[in-house]
Motif scaffolding. Structure first.
Motif, mmCIF file in Angstrom:
data_model
loop_
_atom_site.group_PDB
_atom_site.id
_atom_site.type_symbol
_atom_site.label_atom_id
_atom_site.label_comp_id
_atom_site.label_asym_id
_atom_site.label_seq_id
_atom_site.Cartn_x
_atom_site.Cartn_y
_atom_site.Cartn_z
ATOM 1 N N UNK A 95 0.853 -1.181 0.000
ATOM 2 C CA UNK A 95 0.000 0.000 0.000
ATOM 3 C C UNK A 95 0.894 1.238 0.000
ATOM 4 N N UNK A 96 0.397 2.345 -0.536
ATOM 5 C CA UNK A 96 1.160 3.590 -0.503
ATOM 6 C C UNK A 96 0.910 4.331 0.807
ATOM 7 N N UNK A 97 1.964 4.945 1.325
ATOM 8 C CA UNK A 97 1.833 5.795 2.506
ATOM 9 C C UNK A 97 2.458 7.143 2.163
ATOM 10 N N UNK A 98 1.645 8.197 2.230
ATOM 11 C CA UNK A 98 2.092 9.542 1.861
ATOM 12 C C UNK A 98 1.808 10.520 2.989
ATOM 13 N N UNK B 212 -8.045 -3.684 1.529
ATOM 14 C CA UNK B 212 -8.654 -3.195 2.757
ATOM 15 C C UNK B 212 -7.926 -1.932 3.226
ATOM 16 N N UNK B 213 -8.542 -0.777 2.992
ATOM 17 C CA UNK B 213 -7.906 0.489 3.344
ATOM 18 C C UNK B 213 -7.645 0.618 4.842
ATOM 19 N N UNK B 214 -8.371 -0.110 5.663
ATOM 20 C CA UNK B 214 -8.149 -0.069 7.103
ATOM 21 C C UNK B 214 -6.789 -0.665 7.472
ATOM 22 N N UNK B 215 -6.197 -1.416 6.565
ATOM 23 C CA UNK B 215 -4.874 -2.009 6.798
ATOM 24 C C UNK B 215 -3.738 -1.133 6.274
ATOM 25 N N UNK B 216 -4.065 0.031 5.757
ATOM 26 C CA UNK B 216 -3.045 0.976 5.299
ATOM 27 C C UNK B 216 -2.559 1.769 6.512
ATOM 28 N N UNK C 238 -5.436 11.690 -0.940
ATOM 29 C CA UNK C 238 -5.642 11.792 -2.384
ATOM 30 C C UNK C 238 -4.467 11.214 -3.154
ATOM 31 N N UNK C 239 -3.258 11.523 -2.705
ATOM 32 C CA UNK C 239 -2.063 10.983 -3.354
ATOM 33 C C UNK C 239 -2.000 9.467 -3.188
ATOM 34 N N UNK C 240 -2.317 8.976 -2.002
ATOM 35 C CA UNK C 240 -2.298 7.522 -1.781
ATOM 36 C C UNK C 240 -3.251 6.811 -2.731
ATOM 37 N N UNK C 241 -4.433 7.360 -2.922
ATOM 38 C CA UNK C 241 -5.396 6.737 -3.834
ATOM 39 C C UNK C 241 -4.938 6.850 -5.286
#
Length: 194
Positions: free
Chosen positions: A148-151, A181-185, A163-166
């Motif tokens: 997953x991306x983390x910004x 699962x975005x809850x795991x980001x 917005x950048x992560x998406x």
């Protein structure tokens, strides 16, 4: 998975697939073309520390393996501990050699997993920046086998640029196994390599 697991809604956990890390160099090219983010040459592995001689020996093996090129100008790895008590290993390679960085991270994960310490592995990350010096990390969740991306939003404390992560998720959906699962980001504030 058995019938009872299906009835109770339990699912089989995803097995880690460390070879997924080898997709990062080509994903980095896609990321650069889509968003302008380029690799920094920094990457790290996070794991829960364990007391004991076997774990200390594996940690020493990791250090020796990754520091083998220091006599030729390579930069030694660094170990640090965060405020939650997790250990981070920071590896450095030239920014243009993402493949070498991925090889280092893969080697660390493999040594720990093969030494019986797979359950202690949390994540690995590869750092990126754009021309405005905004940080971005591609985070590999060991226990999920996904990225997953983390910004983090620069200058805003502990806020994320969702917005950048998406946008990164959309750009890399064909290159990496992205965590659905975005809850795991999970945020990795202050992670070495970010």
């Amino acid at each position: 998975m058995g019938l009872l697991d299906s009835i109770l809604g339990r699912s089989k956990p995803v097995r880690p697939d460390l070879d997924q890390l080898f997709a990062v160099p080509s994903a980095a090219l896609t990321l650069q073309a889509a968003t302008g983010f380029v690799p920094t040459g920094l990457g790290s592995v996070c794991f829960a520390g364990v007391e004991g001689g076997t774990f200390a020996r594996i940690q020493q093996d990791v250090r020796e393996l990754l520091d083998a090129d220091t006599a030729r100008g390579g930069i030694p790895v660094e170990f640090s501990q965060d405020s939650y008590g997790y250990t981070w290993l920071l590896a450095r390679q030239p920014a243009e050699d993402t493949a070498a960085l991925v090889n280092d991270l893969h080697a660390v994960n493999t040594l720990l997993q093969d030494g019986g310490f797979g359950p202690q592995l949390l994540c690995s990350l590869i750092g990126f920046r754009d021309e405005r010096e905004r940080p971005l990390a591609l985070v590999y969740l060991f226990k999920r086998g996904t990225f997953y991306p983390f910004a983090p939003a620069p200058g805003s404390g502990e806020k994320r640029d969702n917005g950048l992560e998406l946008q990164v998720r959309a750009a890399l959906g064909d290159d990496l196994r992205v965590e659905k699962d975005l809850a795991r980001w999970f945020p990795v504030w202050g992670a070495p390599g970010l």
